[in-house]
Design an enzyme around this catalytic site. Sequence first.
Site, PDB file in Angstrom:
ATOM      1  N   HIS A  96      -7.517  -0.485   5.559  1.00 42.26           N
ATOM      2  CA  HIS A  96      -6.443   0.391   6.061  1.00 42.26           C
ATOM      3  C   HIS A  96      -6.207   1.495   5.033  1.00 42.26           C
ATOM      4  CE1 HIS A  96      -2.728   1.493   8.099  1.00 42.26           C
ATOM      5  NE2 HIS A  96      -2.049   1.324   6.980  1.00 42.26           N
TER       6      HIS A  96
ATOM      7  N   HIS B 250       0.847  -1.200   0.000  1.00 47.14           N
ATOM      8  CA  HIS B 250       0.000   0.000   0.000  1.00 47.14           C
ATOM      9  C   HIS B 250       0.879   1.246   0.000  1.00 47.14           C
ATOM     10  CE1 HIS B 250       0.818  -0.504   4.280  1.00 47.14           C
ATOM     11  NE2 HIS B 250       0.281   0.667   4.557  1.00 47.14           N
TER      12      HIS B 250
ATOM     13  N   HIS C 184       1.399   3.964   1.883  1.00 45.82           N
ATOM     14  CA  HIS C 184       1.929   4.756   2.999  1.00 45.82           C
ATOM     15  C   HIS C 184       3.453   4.894   2.940  1.00 45.82           C
ATOM     16  CE1 HIS C 184      -1.904   4.089   5.623  1.00 45.82           C
ATOM     17  NE2 HIS C 184      -2.010   5.123   4.811  1.00 45.82           N
TER      18      HIS C 184
ATOM     19  N   ASP D  98       5.764   4.886   5.101  1.00 44.68           N
ATOM     20  CA  ASP D  98       6.612   3.944   5.852  1.00 44.68           C
ATOM     21  C   ASP D  98       6.653   2.558   5.191  1.00 44.68           C
ATOM     22  OD1 ASP D  98       3.913   3.591   6.680  1.00 44.68           O
ATOM     23  OD2 ASP D  98       4.562   2.595   8.511  1.00 44.68           O
TER      24      ASP D  98
ATOM     25  N   ASP E 108      -0.263  -3.873   6.263  1.00 46.11           N
ATOM     26  CA  ASP E 108      -0.882  -3.303   7.463  1.00 46.11           C
ATOM     27  C   ASP E 108      -2.349  -3.700   7.590  1.00 46.11           C
ATOM     28  OD1 ASP E 108       1.516  -2.137   8.010  1.00 46.11           O
ATOM     29  OD2 ASP E 108       0.869  -0.067   7.704  1.00 46.11           O
TER      30      ASP E 108
HETATM   31 ZN    ZN Z   1       0.013   1.733   6.462  1.00 45.22          ZN
END
Ligand code: ZN
Length: 255
Positions: free
Chosen positions: A114, A56, A58, A60, A133
């Site tokens: 998420h 995904h 994000h 991080d 996540d």
């Molecule tokens: Zn995430």
Amino acid sequence: MPAETRLFLCRSDNYGVLLHDPESGATASIDAPEAAPIEAALRATGWNLTDILVTHHHADHTDGILELKEKYKCRVVAPAAEAEKIPAVDLTVREGDKVKVGTLSTNVIETPGHTLGHIAYWFHADSVAFVGDTLFSIGCGRVIEGTPGMMWRSLTKLRDLPNDTRIYCGHEYTAANIKFARTIEPDNAALVARETQAQQQIAQGKPTIPVTIGDEKLANPFLRADLPEVAAGIGMAGKQAAQVFAEIRARKNKF
Ligand SMILES: [Zn+2]
């Protein structure tokens, strides 16, 4: 030949993981939280990075992509629904797509909640899944972009994987997750046993993952929202699973 894995910490509590195909020499990094620890793992193993499989968008999970792509000329595979938010994507994938890492084969499972385009990679023949996540050991990701109902359906898709599937998730959150889970199912013997095991792993400086989906089903309250005893335990007897899940997730947010 079976796939080999190498797990290591990135940033503060992110996991980096490499998946290596001994037959072809191909190696995938699942997400790229940070380039330096991934490069260190590549040096330590002598493996050459050929692919980055992104779960995904994000930061991080994607901050290391450009640096690694530049150095290794690796292929970047990412969810179609989030490709615009992820740098240097070569191949976009959707539910049911099959991707090869050398001779290893993975099925793409869409797990929105998420984020809306979140995907997991299931290497069926190697009994291993990389779930980003969406699912953590004894926990699950925050429902940031989707709805609780959407996240619950995504978690049940992962729950339906064979019991011996080893799950690699994006973060080391297990100790905090267990503390919370015990407020939902204080008398769950499998959860108590998992707490003892995780405490030992942490005391020895070891990661608490991978875990099998079979073990998670017994102890992770977020996979158990459709069990009558879990609903009753939080005062929601007779409610729909998605509602029970939403309540457990809401309690975790405030925990
Ligand atoms: Zn995430």
